[in-house]
Every structure is written in structure tokens, then in C-alpha cells.
Design a protein around this motif. Structure first.
Motif, PDB file in Angstrom:
ATOM      1  N   LYS A  42      15.359   3.296   9.070  1.00  0.00           N
ATOM      2  CA  LYS A  42      14.898   4.681   9.122  1.00  0.00           C
ATOM      3  C   LYS A  42      14.184   5.015   7.822  1.00  0.00           C
ATOM      4  N   ARG A  43      13.173   5.895   7.919  1.00  0.00           N
ATOM      5  CA  ARG A  43      12.533   6.368   6.692  1.00  0.00           C
ATOM      6  C   ARG A  43      13.527   7.262   5.964  1.00  0.00           C
ATOM      7  N   GLU A  44      13.864   6.912   4.709  1.00  0.00           N
ATOM      8  CA  GLU A  44      14.853   7.710   3.979  1.00  0.00           C
ATOM      9  C   GLU A  44      14.206   8.870   3.245  1.00  0.00           C
TER      10      GLU A  44
ATOM     11  N   MET B 100       3.805  -5.201   2.841  1.00  0.00           N
ATOM     12  CA  MET B 100       5.043  -4.478   3.131  1.00  0.00           C
ATOM     13  C   MET B 100       4.811  -2.998   2.906  1.00  0.00           C
ATOM     14  N   ASP B 101       5.338  -2.147   3.790  1.00  0.00           N
ATOM     15  CA  ASP B 101       5.218  -0.710   3.555  1.00  0.00           C
ATOM     16  C   ASP B 101       6.100  -0.318   2.380  1.00  0.00           C
ATOM     17  N   ALA B 102       5.765   0.808   1.757  1.00  0.00           N
ATOM     18  CA  ALA B 102       6.502   1.211   0.559  1.00  0.00           C
ATOM     19  C   ALA B 102       7.705   2.083   0.889  1.00  0.00           C
ATOM     20  N   ASP B 103       7.826   2.504   2.154  1.00  0.00           N
ATOM     21  CA  ASP B 103       8.798   3.546   2.482  1.00  0.00           C
ATOM     22  C   ASP B 103      10.191   3.018   2.776  1.00  0.00           C
ATOM     23  N   LEU B 104      10.464   1.756   2.456  1.00  0.00           N
ATOM     24  CA  LEU B 104      11.770   1.129   2.665  1.00  0.00           C
ATOM     25  C   LEU B 104      12.095   0.909   4.146  1.00  0.00           C
ATOM     26  N   GLN B 105      11.086   1.054   5.023  1.00  0.00           N
ATOM     27  CA  GLN B 105      11.345   0.780   6.444  1.00  0.00           C
ATOM     28  C   GLN B 105      11.314  -0.732   6.691  1.00  0.00           C
ATOM     29  N   ASP B 106      10.574  -1.468   5.833  1.00  0.00           N
ATOM     30  CA  ASP B 106      10.527  -2.923   5.929  1.00  0.00           C
ATOM     31  C   ASP B 106      11.486  -3.505   4.902  1.00  0.00           C
TER      32      ASP B 106
ATOM     33  N   PRO C   4       0.862  -1.188   0.000  1.00  0.00           N
ATOM     34  CA  PRO C   4       0.000   0.000   0.000  1.00  0.00           C
ATOM     35  C   PRO C   4       0.892   1.230   0.000  1.00  0.00           C
ATOM     36  N   LEU C   5       0.549   2.230  -0.789  1.00  0.00           N
ATOM     37  CA  LEU C   5       1.445   3.389  -0.811  1.00  0.00           C
ATOM     38  C   LEU C   5       0.703   4.677  -1.071  1.00  0.00           C
ATOM     39  N   PHE C   6       1.194   5.713  -0.449  1.00  0.00           N
ATOM     40  CA  PHE C   6       0.604   7.034  -0.591  1.00  0.00           C
ATOM     41  C   PHE C   6       1.750   8.037  -0.686  1.00  0.00           C
TER      42      PHE C   6
ATOM     43  N   TYR D  87      -7.964   6.726   0.405  1.00  0.00           N
ATOM     44  CA  TYR D  87      -8.940   6.029   1.250  1.00  0.00           C
ATOM     45  C   TYR D  87      -8.326   5.472   2.520  1.00  0.00           C
ATOM     46  N   GLY D  88      -7.008   5.411   2.580  1.00  0.00           N
ATOM     47  CA  GLY D  88      -6.365   4.867   3.781  1.00  0.00           C
ATOM     48  C   GLY D  88      -5.720   3.516   3.530  1.00  0.00           C
ATOM     49  N   LYS D  89      -4.796   3.186   4.427  1.00  0.00           N
ATOM     50  CA  LYS D  89      -3.985   1.977   4.264  1.00  0.00           C
ATOM     51  C   LYS D  89      -4.841   0.708   4.270  1.00  0.00           C
ATOM     52  N   SER D  90      -5.883   0.688   5.119  1.00  0.00           N
ATOM     53  CA  SER D  90      -6.725  -0.511   5.201  1.00  0.00           C
ATOM     54  C   SER D  90      -7.403  -0.803   3.876  1.00  0.00           C
TER      55      SER D  90
ATOM     56  N   GLY E  31      10.561  11.139   2.113  1.00  0.00           N
ATOM     57  CA  GLY E  31       9.195  11.492   2.506  1.00  0.00           C
ATOM     58  C   GLY E  31       8.999  11.475   4.014  1.00  0.00           C
ATOM     59  N   THR E  32       7.732  11.627   4.433  1.00  0.00           N
ATOM     60  CA  THR E  32       7.450  11.659   5.874  1.00  0.00           C
ATOM     61  C   THR E  32       6.345  10.667   6.210  1.00  0.00           C
ATOM     62  N   THR E  33       6.161  10.438   7.534  1.00  0.00           N
ATOM     63  CA  THR E  33       5.130   9.503   7.966  1.00  0.00           C
ATOM     64  C   THR E  33       3.742  10.019   7.587  1.00  0.00           C
ATOM     65  N   LYS E  34       2.829   9.088   7.269  1.00  0.00           N
ATOM     66  CA  LYS E  34       1.502   9.490   6.802  1.00  0.00           C
ATOM     67  C   LYS E  34       0.464   9.431   7.930  1.00  0.00           C
ATOM     68  N   PHE E  35       0.910   9.045   9.121  1.00  0.00           N
ATOM     69  CA  PHE E  35      -0.055   8.931  10.208  1.00  0.00           C
ATOM     70  C   PHE E  35       0.231   9.952  11.302  1.00  0.00           C
TER      71      PHE E  35
HETATM   72  N1  UDP Z   1      -0.160   4.555   3.420  1.00  0.00           N
HETATM   73  C1  UDP Z   1      -1.251   4.425   2.556  1.00  0.00           C
HETATM   74  N2  UDP Z   1      -2.342   5.232   2.716  1.00  0.00           N
HETATM   75  C2  UDP Z   1      -2.425   6.173   3.722  1.00  0.00           C
HETATM   76  C3  UDP Z   1      -1.336   6.283   4.614  1.00  0.00           C
HETATM   77  C4  UDP Z   1      -0.236   5.459   4.441  1.00  0.00           C
HETATM   78  O1  UDP Z   1      -1.222   3.578   1.660  1.00  0.00           O
HETATM   79  O2  UDP Z   1      -3.426   6.872   3.820  1.00  0.00           O
HETATM   80  C5  UDP Z   1       1.025   3.698   3.257  1.00  0.00           C
HETATM   81  C6  UDP Z   1       2.335   4.456   3.201  1.00  0.00           C
HETATM   82  O3  UDP Z   1       2.605   4.958   1.905  1.00  0.00           O
HETATM   83  C7  UDP Z   1       3.311   3.387   3.621  1.00  0.00           C
HETATM   84  C8  UDP Z   1       2.524   2.593   4.635  1.00  0.00           C
HETATM   85  O4  UDP Z   1       1.142   2.868   4.387  1.00  0.00           O
HETATM   86  O5  UDP Z   1       3.663   2.539   2.538  1.00  0.00           O
HETATM   87  C9  UDP Z   1       2.894   2.964   6.073  1.00  0.00           C
HETATM   88  O6  UDP Z   1       2.785   4.355   6.266  1.00  0.00           O
HETATM   89  P1  UDP Z   1       3.884   5.220   7.065  1.00  0.00           P
HETATM   90  O7  UDP Z   1       5.252   4.762   6.718  1.00  0.00           O
HETATM   91  O8  UDP Z   1       3.588   6.658   6.846  1.00  0.00           O
HETATM   92  O9  UDP Z   1       3.561   4.822   8.556  1.00  0.00           O
HETATM   93  P2  UDP Z   1       4.623   4.704   9.755  1.00  0.00           P
HETATM   94  O10 UDP Z   1       5.707   3.773   9.289  1.00  0.00           O
HETATM   95  O11 UDP Z   1       5.111   6.075  10.004  1.00  0.00           O
HETATM   96  O12 UDP Z   1       3.788   4.133  10.863  1.00  0.00           O
END
Ligand code: UDP
Ligand code: MG
Length: 313
Positions: free
Chosen positions: A199-201, A91-97, A8-10, A70-73, A203-207
Motif C-alpha cells: 500500500k502507498r504509505e 523502482m517507484d519511490a513510494d515504497l509500493q515496490d 523516478p520521483l515526484f 516532465y513526467g515519469k518517462s 503521499g498520493t498517486t501522481k496519475f
Molecule cells: N512520478 C514521477 N513523475 C510524475 C509522476 C510520477 O517521477 O510526473 C513517480 C512517482 O513519484 C513514483 C512513480 O513515478 O515514484 C510512480 O507514481 P505513482 O506511485 O503516483 O503511480 P501509481 O503507483 O499510483 O500508479
């Protein structure tokens, strides 16, 4: 197909090319047959362009783009609907996983027979105050309420047997509670694996902060729906009966006291309290009754998750 990776990615256009390169490398090294489902949750940046390019270069890459966020869910739910692999990995898209965890997660599902394996970011690279401490509290509460012994419910990196993702529905902000939802659907073999977190390289956190309030409200709804979703009367009826009975008894006492001239009705606080409990009781009862009527009309009232069948058709 061995593996479906759901991402999932935003607004993650900077991370995506690196992530894709890394996933492809791991898949090739382990000779997996795979697909990568990139679900673009209404990004406003160049994410979709990157996905189109990836899909053109490699047929294993597929994408869905939402018209708005619409959100991650929601993104996960759509990914689950399309996934074809025996094992589905989110898997998250932000390279944290790290995609390097995939082979071991796959093995745990295939060989150790887990229904679901959740990642555990034992050493976490996020801000302490905004994430680490609140998340400890959140995990402790969810552990207690659900009885599932996981350290890190909300880890984006998780692996599922295909059956599991086809049987559950994730919406709102329920992605935090997928292990709870899976357990209630009857998939009880839930495992945990310590995973690398980075670490998130880009962009920023979406929550933001509102995730705390929403998170707890969602936990309440999950617990309530799983316990009473199909029998609302069991909850409302019980509370309503207790309240109504209490009101009735205390009203009788008050009236007897009035008849024997011990107290005056309208000046007694007990009179008002009795009325309150009586009315509350009737209202709760009615709520339960209405709930039951709604359940009876629900199109899913007789949908059960069937694991095996021996029917001579
Ligand atoms: N994400 C999404 N829709 C949203 C918010 C987040 O698809 O409305 C994705 C986001 O792009 C990422 C993953 O969910 O791939 C986790 O988000 P994030 O890294 O911001 O969360 P954190 O790691 O800070 O808890
Ligand atoms: Mg992140």
C-alpha cells in the motif's frame, strides 16, 4: 558495477529516507556493487534536500533534479542515460515496490539470460475501481496488440540488461510500454516475476484519470511508428491508393451513366462520394509522400541497433 537502481520521483520526501535505508540494506546483505540514481522530476517538496543528504552520506547515491515536472518517462530516460551497472533496475519511490525483489531480478537477468524482466503485481494494493479494473483492460489490449505475454506492463519494478536501456528511448508517457519498445528494438527475451506490492504509505498517486486516454493514444503511436515509422508511404500509400481507386472507378461509372442519360450528375449522391474518395486518396498519398521526405532528411534515418560486429579495422 553490478546494479544501477533508477528511481523516478515526484514529491516523495516522506518515502525517500525509508526507501534508501531499505535499498542500502539489501545491497549490503548481497554484497552488490551498486549505484542509486534518484531522478527528481521537479518536486516542490523537500525531496531534493533528502537526495542531497543521501548523496553526502553514501557515494553510491546520485541525483538529478529537473527544473520542472516532465513526467515519469522523462525521469526514466535520464536515469537510463546515466546508468552504469550491468543490470539496471527501475523502482517507484513510494515504497509500493519492494527492494527485496532486487537480488532475484538480478539473477534472472544475469543467469537466465533475460533482456528484460517485468514485475507482476499479482496481488495489488490500490483502489479497485480507479486502478485494478482499468489496468486489467489496459494489459489485455497491450498484450493483444504487441504479442508480448505480460500480465502487468506498467509495473514500476523492472530489470534490464544494460544494453537494453542504452538502446531505447522513453518519452511522453511511453513508460507504460517499455517492454513493447524493447521488443521492437530487438530485445525479445522478456520475462516476468511475481512481485510483492504494498500500500502507498505516504503521499498520493501522481496519475489521474487522463492516463487512460493518453495511454491508448500512446499505444497507437507506438504501434504505428514501429510498423511504419521508417516507411510512412507503406501506410498512407496503401490507404490512399484504395480510396483513390475506389473514387476513380465509381466516378467513371457515374459519368457513363450520365452520358447514357440514366442519371443527372449533380443530383447523384454517388458523384459526390466519388469525388470525396478521389480527393481523400490524393491527400493520403501526399501525406505519405511528405512523410517519406521527412524520413529521408531525419538525422536518425540510418541509425540501426547493432548487436555484434566482426570488422577488421
Ligand atoms: N512520478 C514521477 N513523475 C510524475 C509522476 C510520477 O517521477 O510526473 C513517480 C512517482 O513519484 C513514483 C512513480 O513515478 O515514484 C510512480 O507514481 P505513482 O506511485 O503516483 O503511480 P501509481 O503507483 O499510483 O500508479
Ligand atoms: Mg505508486
Amino acid at each position: 558495477m553490478d546494479i544501477s537502481i533508477v528511481v523516478p520521483l515526484f514529491n516523495e520526501d516522506e518515502s525517500l529516507p525509508h526507501l534508501a535505508e531499505w535499498i542500502t540494506r539489501v545491497m549490503k546483505e548481497n554484497n552488490f556493487t551498486y549505484e542509486v540514481l534518484m531522478i527528481d522530476d521537479g518536486s516542490k517538496d523537500g525531496s531534493w534536500g533528502v537526495i542531497e543528504r543521501l548523496a553526502a552520506e553514501n557515494p553510491c547515491y546520485k541525483g538529478v533534479k529537473f527544473r520542472r515536472n516532465y513526467g515519469k518517462s522523462a525521469a526514466l530516460n535520464v536515469g537510463f542515460t546515466h546508468a552504469q551497472g550491468d543490470v539496471v533496475i527501475t523502482m517507484d519511490a513510494d515504497l509500493q515496490d519492494s527492494p527485496d525483489e532486487v537480488p532475484e531480478l538480478y539473477r534472472m537477468i544475469k543467469e537466465d539470460g533475460y533482456d528484460l524482466v517485468s514485475g507482476w503485481k499479482k496481488k495489488r494494493y490500490d483502489s479497485k475501481i480507479a486502478k485494478n479494473i482499468p489496468s486489467k483492460l489496459f494489459n489485455a489490449t497491450t498484450r493483444r496488440m504487441s504479442g508480448i505475454k505480460l500480465h502487468d506492463f506498467n509495473c514500476g519494478l523492472k530489470a534490464y540488461r544494460r544494453d537494453v536501456v542504452k538502446s531505447i528511448e522513453v518519452y511522453g508517457e511511453m513508460h507504460r510500454y517499455i517492454p513493447v519498445i524493447a521488443k521492437w528494438a530487438g530485445f525479445g527475451k522478456i520475462g516476468e516475476k511475481v512481485v510483492q506490492h504494498r500500500k502507498r504509505e505516504f503521499g498520493t498517486t501522481k496519475f489521474g484519470m487522463n492516463r487512460f486516454i493518453n495511454g491508448y493514444l500512446d499505444l497507437m503511436s507506438i504501434m504505428f511508428i514501429s510498423k511504419f515509422g521508417k516507411q510512412p508511404m507503406h501506410f498512407f500509400g496503401t490507404v490512399g491508393s484504395i480510396s483513390g481507386l475506389f473514387g476513380l472507378i465509381s466516378l467513371t461509372v457515374v459519368i457513363i451513366l450520365r452520358l447514357t442519360h440514366v442519371i443527372s450528375l449533380t443530383r447523384s449522391v454517388w458523384f459526390y462520394l466519388s469525388m470525396l474518395f478521389l480527393i481523400l486518396g490524393v491527400m493520403l498519398f501526399l501525406a505519405g509522400f511528405l512523410g517519406e521526405l521527412i524520413c529521408r532528411n531525419s538525422s536518425t534515418r540510418n541509425q540501426y541497433l547493432i548487436e555484434k560486429e566482426l570488422l577488421n579495422k
